[in-house]
Design an enzyme around this catalytic site. Sequence first.
Site, PDB file in Angstrom:
ATOM      1  N   GLU A 128       0.834  -1.213   0.000  1.00 28.16           N
ATOM      2  CA  GLU A 128       0.000   0.000   0.000  1.00 28.16           C
ATOM      3  C   GLU A 128       0.867   1.260   0.000  1.00 28.16           C
ATOM      4  OE1 GLU A 128      -2.483   1.595  -0.532  1.00 28.16           O
ATOM      5  OE2 GLU A 128      -4.313   0.947   0.471  1.00 28.16           O
ATOM      6  N   ASP A 129       0.252   2.357  -0.401  1.00 24.65           N
ATOM      7  CA  ASP A 129       0.954   3.640  -0.333  1.00 24.65           C
ATOM      8  C   ASP A 129       0.905   4.216   1.083  1.00 24.65           C
ATOM      9  OD1 ASP A 129      -1.801   4.109  -0.484  1.00 24.65           O
ATOM     10  OD2 ASP A 129      -1.672   5.615  -2.065  1.00 24.65           O
TER      11      ASP A 129
ATOM     12  N   ASP B 260      -4.178   4.956   6.591  1.00 27.61           N
ATOM     13  CA  ASP B 260      -4.765   6.138   7.190  1.00 27.61           C
ATOM     14  C   ASP B 260      -5.748   5.682   8.275  1.00 27.61           C
ATOM     15  OD1 ASP B 260      -5.205   9.010   7.110  1.00 27.61           O
ATOM     16  OD2 ASP B 260      -7.087   8.620   6.088  1.00 27.61           O
TER      17      ASP B 260
HETATM   18  P1  IMP Z   1      -7.743   4.141   4.737  1.00 28.00           P
HETATM   19  O1  IMP Z   1      -8.722   3.083   4.376  1.00 28.00           O
HETATM   20  O2  IMP Z   1      -8.382   5.293   5.440  1.00 28.00           O
HETATM   21  O3  IMP Z   1      -6.532   3.618   5.503  1.00 28.00           O
HETATM   22  O4  IMP Z   1      -7.316   4.777   3.390  1.00 28.00           O
HETATM   23  C1  IMP Z   1      -6.211   4.448   2.715  1.00 28.00           C
HETATM   24  C2  IMP Z   1      -6.251   5.119   1.354  1.00 28.00           C
HETATM   25  O5  IMP Z   1      -6.674   6.494   1.429  1.00 28.00           O
HETATM   26  C3  IMP Z   1      -4.853   5.146   0.803  1.00 28.00           C
HETATM   27  O6  IMP Z   1      -4.589   3.991   0.059  1.00 28.00           O
HETATM   28  C4  IMP Z   1      -4.854   6.402  -0.028  1.00 28.00           C
HETATM   29  O7  IMP Z   1      -5.316   6.100  -1.318  1.00 28.00           O
HETATM   30  C5  IMP Z   1      -5.843   7.313   0.634  1.00 28.00           C
HETATM   31  N1  IMP Z   1      -5.160   8.305   1.499  1.00 28.00           N
HETATM   32  C6  IMP Z   1      -5.156   8.357   2.843  1.00 28.00           C
HETATM   33  N2  IMP Z   1      -4.439   9.386   3.311  1.00 28.00           N
HETATM   34  C7  IMP Z   1      -3.956  10.025   2.218  1.00 28.00           C
HETATM   35  C8  IMP Z   1      -3.103  11.182   2.042  1.00 28.00           C
HETATM   36  O8  IMP Z   1      -2.624  11.844   2.965  1.00 28.00           O
HETATM   37  N3  IMP Z   1      -2.831  11.520   0.751  1.00 28.00           N
HETATM   38  C9  IMP Z   1      -3.300  10.820  -0.321  1.00 28.00           C
HETATM   39  N4  IMP Z   1      -4.087   9.735  -0.194  1.00 28.00           N
HETATM   40  C10 IMP Z   1      -4.408   9.340   1.061  1.00 28.00           C
HETATM   41 MG    MG Z   2      -4.616   3.938  -2.115  1.00 25.16          MG
END
Ligand code: IMP
Ligand code: MG
Length: 175
Positions: free
Chosen positions: A99-100, A103
């Site tokens: 993953e990148d 969050d």
């Molecule tokens: P989660 O399900 O909230 O952990 O979301 C993860 C996804 O949200 C990542 O794979 C990103 O695509 C996107 N994301 C979360 N934070 C950022 C950020 O600071 N910049 C860009 N994309 C983000």
């Molecule tokens: Mg993503």
Amino acid sequence: MAHDVVGTVLITEEEIKAKAVELGEVITKDFEGEEVVLVGILRGSVPWMAELMKRIDLDMKIDFMACSSYGADTKSSGQVRIVKDLEFDVSGKNVIIVEDIVDSGLTLKYLKGYMEARSVGCVRICTLLDKPSRRKVDIHVDYTGFQVEDKFIVGYGLDYDQRYRNLPYITYLED
Ligand code: IMP
Ligand code: MG
């Protein structure tokens, strides 16, 4: 040009490459003598996955998945939609999800459960970035590149409205 509108470099390309070497060595040791399937989550993981995979000295296959969340309201309920599914049968395999950024953790929690339902041998998570202050669900991340503050990060695969993915470093958008 994209390079002009985002300023402060948080993490340089050299630092990311060095981290890929470091984590690649750890993963190589952890799975010594075994095969792994790297599963990149499109599209943000692409540059990081490209860097990391070259540093893992194991029998390897790669695959990709794409997910989208149902939007702000339902996202908090952990609803994730699979836009592009795996092409390999991963049952019994060692899967490493790439993953990148982690969050809220909702996407990865969902994906981990998804893999487990496919009877993978084991599933681990390797993320370039982690924003622990934003976590909504408890998720164990096995390999983390860098922790970042609660800022909106772009570059090295991460986007704002699909832009800035091509920046060769990690930066953030000022609000
Ligand atoms: P989660 O399900 O909230 O952990 O979301 C993860 C996804 O949200 C990542 O794979 C990103 O695509 C996107 N994301 C979360 N934070 C950022 C950020 O600071 N910049 C860009 N994309 C983000
Ligand atoms: Mg993503």
